[in-house]
Design a protein around this motif. Sequence first.
Motif, PDB file in Angstrom:
ATOM      1  N   ILE A  95      32.465  34.255  37.042  1.00 36.45           N
ATOM      2  CA  ILE A  95      33.795  34.594  36.972  1.00 36.45           C
ATOM      3  C   ILE A  95      34.760  34.329  36.156  1.00 36.45           C
TER       4      ILE A  95
ATOM      5  N   LYS B  15      38.239  41.229  34.135  1.00 34.60           N
ATOM      6  CA  LYS B  15      37.113  40.203  34.321  1.00 34.60           C
ATOM      7  C   LYS B  15      36.348  40.623  34.437  1.00 34.60           C
TER       8      LYS B  15
ATOM      9  N   TYR C  54      36.648  40.965  41.752  1.00 40.79           N
ATOM     10  CA  TYR C  54      35.729  39.974  41.591  1.00 40.79           C
ATOM     11  C   TYR C  54      34.079  41.085  41.417  1.00 40.79           C
TER      12      TYR C  54
END
Length: 374
Positions: A86, A94, A8
């Motif tokens: 995100i 991502k 992430y």
Amino acid sequence: MNPEKQFYPLGVGGELEKQKETLSLYQVNNKVEYVNTHIQAPFELSEGTQTDLGIFLSPVPKQSEPTYGIEKQKYHGRAGLLGRVIIQDDEGRKYRDIDAKGVGYLSQKHIFEFSGTPGILNYEAATKEKDVSEAMLKLGLRASRVLSIIRLKEIFDKEGKRISIEEAKQKGLIRGTDEPVMEIRLMGTNARIQDITISNEDTTYTETQQKNVLRIEDAIIIVGQELGKKPEEFSLKDYEIWFAQNLGQQVALMHHNGWVHICLTDQNITLDGRIVDFATAEHYSEQKPNVEELLSKANWSGDILKAVHSLRKFCRQIYKNTLFTKLGDGIGLERLIEEFKKSYFDNLKLSEENRLRTEQSLEREIAWGSGKIW
């Protein structure tokens, strides 16, 4: 990327949010022309409909209307940051920063001559950027990705009045050939090499340098997260080497597949190693280029020259800013250039003979920048 660890791109986005400067933009009449269906967006966008994200800068504040705070980034011209969240695409890539381009001229100064109307993004250029970035992503390039293209049916005049595009042309506010759109793009970090190399007369020197350190720290954490590294396992030195190697690989991937970027400046390279702004890109060969093709293309060597110049600026800023010592020791420009060159030629995949000929040719054209960086 380490497949066993979920990535992430968090970085230090929270700290950047605290320090952001925003401008108030207002909704204008619009129509969604394109939506990328391969991205899981955090908001509704439907082709052929109006969206609340169709916004533009007004020179006159409007007291009775809701505003849309867009983060002003000095010298990004007609683009600003909508937010940090995100987002993932179908292929597992991502993104964190959501960028809006073509929403009026947001910077305080012109730093280069626009080829068109300042603040305006045209439909043709946005479509090309979308198409080329999709092609680049399929090749494995680290690139920005276009989420949506929104046609603007109105903009604001100098008095802050909404006027149609036709009226704007009649008043001479935009060119007769303009087809204004705004483009929503996704990146890891929207910060570019340019952002850590420019001065900011609105803040003190120390404040500017502190913000630059924060931007680099953000990028180091994002790249480290992507590589599956803990903060203590990915130093400033590791990041610099990765950055040079990654940049060499990205340029080689484009060239190996017959593409040149043409405008590969520090404005178009993000601090997490993505290439952006593909409206200038050209595809010069349907076949994999041989060395003779490469050497005959001025734009090809121009890409390398600009990339090396950007790497030089990147290294110089880290080297001169004593505050970077909090992130660890850096390395010199000569090492970074060597890492870039090796990565470039390794990924260009020429025969040994052609590689040698190409290197020799480039030595005559390009000042690689080793040695003193001042």
